[in-house]
Design an enzyme around this catalytic site. Sequence first.
Site, mmCIF file in Angstrom:
data_model
loop_
_atom_site.group_PDB
_atom_site.id
_atom_site.type_symbol
_atom_site.label_atom_id
_atom_site.label_comp_id
_atom_site.label_asym_id
_atom_site.label_seq_id
_atom_site.Cartn_x
_atom_site.Cartn_y
_atom_site.Cartn_z
ATOM 1 N N SER A 1 -14.168 -10.365 -0.437
ATOM 2 C CA SER A 1 -14.231 -9.967 1.229
ATOM 3 C C SER A 1 -14.222 -11.405 1.868
ATOM 4 O O SER A 1 -14.620 -12.467 1.086
ATOM 5 C CB SER A 1 -15.654 -9.599 1.763
ATOM 6 N N TYR B 1 -24.783 -9.163 2.046
ATOM 7 C CA TYR B 1 -23.630 -8.990 1.844
ATOM 8 C C TYR B 1 -22.564 -10.092 1.637
ATOM 9 O O TYR B 1 -21.852 -10.125 0.744
ATOM 10 C CB TYR B 1 -22.862 -8.004 2.824
#
Length: 249
Positions: A140, A153
């Site tokens: 990501s 995350y």
Amino acid sequence: MKRNIIITGASSGIGEALAFEFAKRGYGLGLTARRLNVLKSIQKKIKEQYPSIQIEIQALDVTDYSKVPVVLKKLTNALGSLEILVANAGMSASQATGSGNFEGDRATIETNLLGAIATVEAGVQIMKKTKSGQIVGISSVAGFRGIAGAASYSASKAALSTYLEAARNDVKEFGIHITTINPGYIDTPINQKRKVRPFVITVEKGAAIIAKQIESKAFDVCAPVFPWIILGTIMKILPGWVWRRIKVR
């Protein structure tokens, strides 16, 4: 010749969209997720659109690490071969630091990082036998910098990208190619609660972009490339005192 792809975390979001996209491209599919009932529904829908496509499904929680190689071998044997493995299973239970959400942080790290590592390790063991294949890790742009409200995350994706970079050099002697995909904001449940989602695109468009990047055997790429290749570079070089002033929750 038919090519086969296994996708983890295929019951929703990017994984589900990639299943439909690669079915459209004629691939045999091996799909895993924790929710077998959802996978069965997806299998049925894909079969209705692409009746000639072979689709094998298996329930799998990638944090049940010992089961990962067993399930991937079952799918490979059922499909007949494995050309591409996509380590996509992921989650985000991140909250603001200090909110008492350690269990969510732990689950995020275990799924996004350790589950992905278990998947890659099992995939390499399979592909070493044929001295060919491609492993794709879905990381990501959040891994480029620590995102407020998503510390665990961001950490999981930064660590995954570093792991994949090292693994790429470990496996090249076996003819295995590793691709790292860094999605920007693609409209999936994992980010739909965030107030700020710059340059968000639909999951269908995101899947088409990612599939093209996989087929081109990219090494480490943003999805979409623009504007994230520019924004990602800026994110990485911004001084800490500037980054602290940016609100991206």
